[in-house]
Write a protein that holds these residues in place. Structure first.
Motif, PDB file in Angstrom:
ATOM      1  N   ILE A 209       0.871  -1.165   0.000  1.00 60.60           N
ATOM      2  CA  ILE A 209       0.000   0.000   0.000  1.00 60.60           C
ATOM      3  C   ILE A 209       0.911   1.219   0.000  1.00 60.60           C
ATOM      4  O   ILE A 209       1.946   1.231   0.651  1.00 60.60           O
ATOM      5  CB  ILE A 209      -0.998  -0.014   1.174  1.00 60.60           C
ATOM      6  N   GLU A 210       0.531   2.163  -0.801  1.00 58.81           N
ATOM      7  CA  GLU A 210       1.406   3.294  -1.003  1.00 58.81           C
ATOM      8  C   GLU A 210       0.606   4.572  -0.810  1.00 58.81           C
ATOM      9  O   GLU A 210      -0.595   4.607  -1.085  1.00 58.81           O
ATOM     10  CB  GLU A 210       1.901   3.208  -2.451  1.00 58.81           C
ATOM     11  N   GLY A 211       1.265   5.598  -0.326  1.00 59.83           N
ATOM     12  CA  GLY A 211       0.588   6.878  -0.151  1.00 59.83           C
ATOM     13  C   GLY A 211       1.328   7.957  -0.914  1.00 59.83           C
ATOM     14  O   GLY A 211       2.544   7.888  -1.080  1.00 59.83           O
ATOM     15  N   LEU A 212       0.599   8.945  -1.384  1.00 60.04           N
ATOM     16  CA  LEU A 212       1.214  10.055  -2.106  1.00 60.04           C
ATOM     17  C   LEU A 212       0.475  11.332  -1.752  1.00 60.04           C
ATOM     18  O   LEU A 212      -0.751  11.389  -1.791  1.00 60.04           O
ATOM     19  CB  LEU A 212       1.118   9.821  -3.618  1.00 60.04           C
ATOM     20  N   SER A 254      15.204  10.237   1.282  1.00 56.11           N
ATOM     21  CA  SER A 254      14.487   8.987   1.472  1.00 56.11           C
ATOM     22  C   SER A 254      14.717   8.468   2.883  1.00 56.11           C
ATOM     23  O   SER A 254      15.749   8.746   3.492  1.00 56.11           O
ATOM     24  CB  SER A 254      14.990   7.921   0.502  1.00 56.11           C
ATOM     25  N   ALA A 255      13.753   7.711   3.371  1.00 57.73           N
ATOM     26  CA  ALA A 255      13.911   7.121   4.700  1.00 57.73           C
ATOM     27  C   ALA A 255      13.203   5.782   4.751  1.00 57.73           C
ATOM     28  O   ALA A 255      12.313   5.497   3.943  1.00 57.73           O
ATOM     29  CB  ALA A 255      13.336   8.045   5.773  1.00 57.73           C
ATOM     30  N   CYS A 276       9.857   5.595   2.717  1.00 57.13           N
ATOM     31  CA  CYS A 276       9.170   6.855   2.471  1.00 57.13           C
ATOM     32  C   CYS A 276      10.172   7.920   2.046  1.00 57.13           C
ATOM     33  O   CYS A 276      11.376   7.683   2.037  1.00 57.13           O
ATOM     34  CB  CYS A 276       8.441   7.305   3.738  1.00 57.13           C
ATOM     35  N   GLY A 277       9.666   9.059   1.708  1.00 58.61           N
ATOM     36  CA  GLY A 277      10.559  10.157   1.372  1.00 58.61           C
ATOM     37  C   GLY A 277       9.814  11.260   0.653  1.00 58.61           C
ATOM     38  O   GLY A 277       8.607  11.166   0.410  1.00 58.61           O
ATOM     39  N   MET A 278      10.551  12.317   0.319  1.00 60.98           N
ATOM     40  CA  MET A 278       9.976  13.431  -0.426  1.00 60.98           C
ATOM     41  C   MET A 278      10.073  13.083  -1.912  1.00 60.98           C
ATOM     42  O   MET A 278      11.133  12.648  -2.379  1.00 60.98           O
ATOM     43  CB  MET A 278      10.742  14.720  -0.130  1.00 60.98           C
ATOM     44  N   PHE A 299       5.001   7.271   0.559  1.00 65.63           N
ATOM     45  CA  PHE A 299       5.437   6.182   1.440  1.00 65.63           C
ATOM     46  C   PHE A 299       4.833   4.894   0.922  1.00 65.63           C
ATOM     47  O   PHE A 299       3.826   4.906   0.197  1.00 65.63           O
ATOM     48  CB  PHE A 299       5.011   6.428   2.892  1.00 65.63           C
ATOM     49  N   GLY A 300       5.461   3.785   1.262  1.00 65.52           N
ATOM     50  CA  GLY A 300       4.926   2.506   0.810  1.00 65.52           C
ATOM     51  C   GLY A 300       5.307   1.416   1.776  1.00 65.52           C
ATOM     52  O   GLY A 300       6.376   1.457   2.389  1.00 65.52           O
ATOM     53  N   MET A 301       4.402   0.467   1.921  1.00 61.49           N
ATOM     54  CA  MET A 301       4.734  -0.645   2.822  1.00 61.49           C
ATOM     55  C   MET A 301       4.169  -1.948   2.302  1.00 61.49           C
ATOM     56  O   MET A 301       3.143  -1.987   1.636  1.00 61.49           O
ATOM     57  CB  MET A 301       4.219  -0.368   4.233  1.00 61.49           C
TER      58      MET A 301
END
Lengths: 330, 799
Positions: A209-212, A254-255, A276-278, A299-301
């Motif tokens: 699942i990813e967020g933007l 990135s993190a 995640c990251g910018m 971000f994605g997990m």
């Protein structure tokens, strides 16, 4: 005679109101309605009534007879019914009921739902995209240069030079940003593929699942705050976490986010939960968004690993074997 | 990559930093430590022992019974080595120790009847050397009982670090030290290189010519003459072994040492084996053959960059040397190669050859084109130190086009805007300086820096922002705890499927997820499938063209564990080619989302309240109807009997012109393929089409205020008459007072006749505006009976 009749009616009412069981009802019947009872006795006396009175008295007598009989019948029925309903029927209540077996959603769906729930509350919309993707959407547009070792980070199933099974849900970001201008606040769940041998530890597909988020005033601090809020809701508010600098071609800085995992009786360790990251300015340029005006984070997990950890599952294959004994547990 | 902390402290002072702190801080700054290995663990439970007594083993001539003391206790030990003697200090492994050479844990044993409480070890058993002549005899000055790790000076701690592909600069001890220094604000320094060189120049002993300067922008050659090839000294061997490398000989060990010290891959050629003492860098001819150092024959392509001498290939540039020029015991004169190759060229060759080496790994990620001279000098210095010889003067520096120094700028305001936090200006400058960036200009607005040659990953402002953030510490940037939420239209493309899942689970179905990859047999049988170019195995070579194989496999898996009553559903994508050609665009294939439901086994089994009942086609149809009713409460679907390759008793469902689903009883030849030995009923919906079904807005209908009237009517008809045809006729013959027709009994018997059946219907009449009269109902009923009788030559039952 008429007064006798009305007295009888009065005393009948009185007696009836005292009746509480079948026995006292029977006594009432004997007293008023039996052959030697008060009402038939009154009829016996009818012959002694004077001719001019006969019409009135006869009518009153009949009314009394019907009234007492009706009252008696009604009451008897009521009494019998109430007795019947309080009687224990002859059943074995320990028998199992006729139950309807409910099914269940797959553990992966349940976990995805849980995550979606948190982010929907934070104003995210949900988008989906295809699994068979172009190399450009999966890599090129996401700032993976050709012939770069970054591509080795994700073992890929290729269909040919230009098409592949998506290795992450990130191409949905590209599709979304091509269609929609900021502000964007999107969540993108889905199935992804990695060209890995199937074993207890890895499977050729898994879910992500990813967020933007893209807007004018987005910061790394907000990314951190959002994700901290998420993991506290998902893993509990006492979760111990850290952000660790990392590398993804499509984000900078990135993190990765680790949580401290303390299995019972074993040494604790940091576990990677999400990346995640910018959003890298090159990605924004690739979809025609001005990186000077807009800033984004992503971000994605993976879903399988946290779900497996949560429920103590140590072989990933069991998730995809459809064993009903497993499915019934969730 | 393994980093030895002892080795690391040659370049940065790490005293006073605990292991935990070091590991945590470097990890969060982007160099993730995956493992911490305490070398002394290898020699746990091993001490310096003192051999107090020896005597012959009573039952074996070649064994000796020894009494070994560790200063506090004495142990009886059986020893097989001929050189054991009273008074020796020996490496003594106690019960519980793990012998490094074979990984076995020592236990208390009886050897030929005598108890042995440990082992006196040879060098080989300790993993120190190949020497297995006898036990190792230690310096007699060592105190018995001393931990062996301490006695050997094995106090090193090695950390295994996962270096991300962008950080080629950190693939060495010096590169790692630079980050450590920046993070902990410690001093960082390169080792001093001081060499005494002969008058003769390197360029007089060898020549370098670059033909392909695009793929080899810079090549340094440096010559050392008169070396003696032998084993490396202990310090060098220990350094290499500490990070898991096998020492080979002194010269090769030096090149490896420099590689792990500074990250520059080097190669040492036997200069006397280079024809014309010359190096030529150019691409190979197509199809040329070359035997690499690992004795394998490699077939080259015209894109492979090669190192050649005057007449032949001597190395695959940046990947691996060749047998024909390697350093051997006879080697006297050496040419050290220290070059910079184009990363993508090396990557292509290494990938094509399936050969990843320490050198190619670094070259393809980008090495430092400025460090090449230093690395060559450093290697020469160390070769002279460990192998003797004379270092020729200077270097051959083939560098046709100087690579310009890159620079970039960062605005302080942008750093703060992206991070959401004000990092002090001085802090920014310090971090950049510590990381090797050269500050060119600082204004109130921002900073301009020269980018060091080892940072190929840095070119833009955002890259500078990342450097600042990771060294400053992500943890110091606050977690904002209130976020702005944009008020825009809410979209949930997944909600339709969520709905489907909710409905099916409440109907008793379990969701499954099966593999989207299938083997070619299945793929071809079920559709126009798409092949994977590089499958993991032949069992997963194609994308599934249908959801059916996954369902069959799932049922099969469960039958194997005696689970026979199953209700499953799966939502997933199928993939089919549209034509036979290659896929060149999204138009050439279709990816469709499907829902499959499957039921098999008993609907009711072994329950006290009912007879056992197997699932049949009407259970399937019932589930399908309930499902549709729940998802589309107001839509009329048409059911149609069909023929299908996959099902018997097939029926399709349509709405308007569109077929939205098909299913039935799975054909037995498919069941056999999956070892399924009981009936399976499945239905497959095309979700993409389901989503297109137009749903009108739902409105409330007034509740009925007048009574309903029911009439039962039964007809004797030919067996072949379909019930829904009768229903249609009933509907057509009645007025609008008839609202529902329910088939409640189907009956066949000898008394009706072999070809006949009886269908009984319950008819529901009402008028929403008034109470119905008997007359109105009777009139409808008469019309209905007449129509059915006439259409089907039916007979009203009971008349």
């Amino acid at each position: 005679m008429l007064s006798k009749i009305s007295e009888t009616r009065k005393s009948f009412d009185e007696d009836l109101s005292k009746v509480s069981n079948l026995k006292s009802l029977e006594e009432l019947r004997i007293k008023y309605l039996s052959r030697k009872g008060i009402v038939p006795q009154l009829f016996e006396g009818f012959q002694d009534v004077s001719r001019e009175e006969k019409k009135n008295v006869g009518q009153a007598l009949n009314e009394l007879k019907i009234f007492t009989q009706n009252q008696y019948d009604l009451f008897k029925e009521k009494l019998e019914n109430s007795l019947k309903s309080s009687e224990e029927p002859d059943i074995d209540i320990s028998l199992p009921g006729r139950k309807i077996e409910l099914g269940s959603k797959h553990l992966i769906t349940q976990t995805l739902d849980e995550i979606k729930e948190v982010f929907k509350g934070l104003g995210f919309s949900v988008y989906e995209g295809p699994e068979l993707e172009s190399d450009y959407n999966n890599f090129g547009a996401l700032n993976f240069p050709d012939d770069h070792p970054a591509r080795d980070m994700q073992d890929t199933f290729f269909i040919n030079k230009n098409f592949l099974l998506r290795t992450h849900t990130s191409p949905v970001q590209i599709r979304l940003m091509q269609q929609k201008k900021p502000p964007i606040r999107a969540l993108m769940p889905g199935k992804v593929f990695r060209n890995e041998a199937i074993s207890a530890k890895s499977y050729c597909l898994f879910h992500q699942i990813e967020g933007l988020v893209v807007d004018t005033d987005i910061t790394f601090a907000e990314l951190k705050g959002t994700l901290v809020g998420f993991i506290k809701q998902f893993f509990g508010k006492d979760v111990v976490y850290r952000f660790r600098a990392s590398f993804f071609p499509f984000t900078e800085p990135s993190a990765e986010m680790d949580i401290w995992w303390q299995p019972k009786g074993k040494a604790g360790r940091w576990l990677e939960i999400l990346g995640c990251g910018m959003v890298d300015p090159n990605v924004l340029i690739n979809v025609g968004i001005d990186p000077e005006k807009y800033i984004g984070y992503a971000f994605g997990m993976g879903i399988e690993r946290p779900a497996m950890r949560k429920y103590g599952i140590d072989d990933i294959r069991i998730l995809f074997d459809s064993d009903i004994r497993f499915l019934r547990q969730f | 990559m393994k980093i030895s902390l002892n080795w690391l402290s040659d370049y940065v002072d790490i005293t006073g930093i605990s292991i935990d702190e070091l590991v945590d801080k470097v990890s969060t700054a982007g160099l993730e430590v995956e493992e911490v290995i305490d070398q002394s663990d290898v020699l746990a439970n091993m001490v310096v022992g003192f051999v107090k007594e020896t005597k012959r083993h009573p039952n074996a001539d070649k064994l000796t019974l020894c009494i070994v003391s560790d200063g506090t206790n004495e142990y009886s030990v059986v020893c097989g080595a001929p050189n054991v003697a009273v008074g020796q200090k020996v490496p003594f492994a106690k019960v519980g120790a793990i012998i490094p050479s074979n990984g076995l844990k020592l236990e208390k044993v009886k050897i030929r009847g005598e108890v042995s409480l440990g082992m006196i070890c040879s060098e080989k058993e300790l993993g120190i050397s190949e020497n297995h002549e006898g036990i190792m005899v230690l310096n007699p000055d060592l105190k018995e009982g001393t931990e062996l790790a301490e006695a050997f000076g094995m106090n090193d701690i090695v950390i295994d670090v996962a270096i991300t592909p962008n950080r080629a600069d950190a693939l060495s001890h010096i590169g790692f030290a630079r980050d450590v220094a920046a993070i902990f604000k410690r001093k960082f320094h390169y080792p001093k290189v001081e060499i005494i060189e002969s008058k003769k120049k390197s360029g007089e002993a060898a020549k370098v010519e670059i033909i392909d300067s695009k793929n080899c922008p810079r090549y340094i050659g440096k010559v050392v003459q008169g070396v003696t090839i032998k084993e490396s000294p202990e310090w060098l061997k220990r350094k290499l072994k500490s990070i898991g490398l096998r020492p080979i000989n002194n010269v090769v060990d030096v090149t490896n040492f420099v590689l792990y010290e500074v990250g520059q891959p080097l190669h040492a050629f036997d200069l006397d084996n280079l024809a014309e003492n010359k190096i030529v860098v150019k691409c190979s001819a197509e199809g040329e053959k070359f035997i690499s150092l690992d004795s394998k024959e490699r077939i080259l392509s015209s894109n492979d960059l090669m190192i050649c001498d005057g007449n032949k290939n001597v190395a695959i540039a940046g990947v691996m040397g060749g047998e024909n020029s390697e350093v051997t015991e006879q080697t006297k004169n050496i040419l050290i190669e220290s070059a910079f190759f184009n990363p993508s060229s090396i990557r292509k060759t290494a990938k094509r050859l399936g050969l990843s080496t320490d050198a190619s790994f670094r070259f393809e990620r980008g090495t430092d084109y400025n460090i090449v001279i230093w690395a060559a000098q450093r290697a020469a210095q160390l070769i002279q130190e460990v192998a003797g010889g004379v270092i020729l003067n200077g270097e051959i520096d083939a560098y046709p086009d100087t690579i310009p120094t890159r620079s970039t700028s960062a605005r302080f305001s942008r750093i703060n805007k992206v991070l959401g936090y004000d990092v002090a200006k001085d802090e920014v400058l310090n971090i950049l300086t510590d990381l090797g960036f050269e500050i060119q200009e600082v204004t109130s607005e921002g900073v301009t820096v020269n980018i060091p040659g080892f940072r190929h990953d840095v070119e833009r402002e955002i890259d500078i922002i990342e450097e600042v953030a990771r060294i400053y510490g992500y943890h110091k940037i606050p977690d904002v705890n209130h976020i702005s939420v944009t008020l825009e239209e809410k979209v949930d493309q997944a909600s339709f499927n969520d709905n489907i899942r909710n409905t099916l689970t409440s109907l008793g179905f379990y969701e499954i997820i099966t593999n989207s990859l299938v083997n070619s047999d299945i793929a071809e049988r079920f559709g126009h499938s798409i092949k994977v170019l590089n499958p993991q195995s032949s069992e997963m070579s194609h994308l599934r063209p249908s959801m059916l194989p996954g369902m069959l496999q799932s049922v099969s898996n469960n039958l194997k564990v005696s689970e026979r009553n199953l209700n499953f559903f799966e939502i997933g994508k199928t993939f089919e080619k549209k034509n036979d050609g290659e896929i060149i665009s999204f138009e050439d294939f279709i990816e469709t989302e499907h829902l499959i439901i499957g039921i098999t086994g008993y609907a009711i089994q072994s329950e006290w309240y009912g007879k056992d009942k197997l699932f049949d086609i009407f259970d399937l149809k019932g589930f399908v109807e309930s499902f549709l009713m729940s998802i589309f409460p107001k839509i009329q679907f048409t059911f149609q009997q069909k023929k299908s390759d996959f099902f018997d008793l097939t029926f399709s469902i349509g709405v308007k012109e569109n077929e939205i689903g098909i299913g039935g009883k799975v054909k037995s030849e498919l069941l056999v393929l999956f070892d399924v030995n009981q009936d399976l009923f499945t239905y497959i919906f095309n979700i993409d089409r389901l989503k297109e079904v137009e749903v009108s807005e739902q409105t409330f209908t007034d509740l009925l205020k007048f009574p309903k009237v029911y009439r039962d009517v039964a007809f004797i008809l030919d067996k072949t008459v379909e019930s829904d045809k009768v229903t249609e006729i009933i509907k057509g013959a009645s007025s609008n007072l008839l609202h529902q027709i329910k088939l409640f009994d189907i009956f066949q018997s000898d008394s009706l006749g072999e070809e006949k059946k009886s269908l009984a219907f319950q008819l529901e009449f009402y008028d929403s505006d008034k109470t119905l009269t008997e007359k109105e109902v009777e009139k409808d009923l008469r019309n209905i009976i007449k129509a059915v009788e006439k259409t089907f030559y039916a007979q009203l039952r009971g008349s």
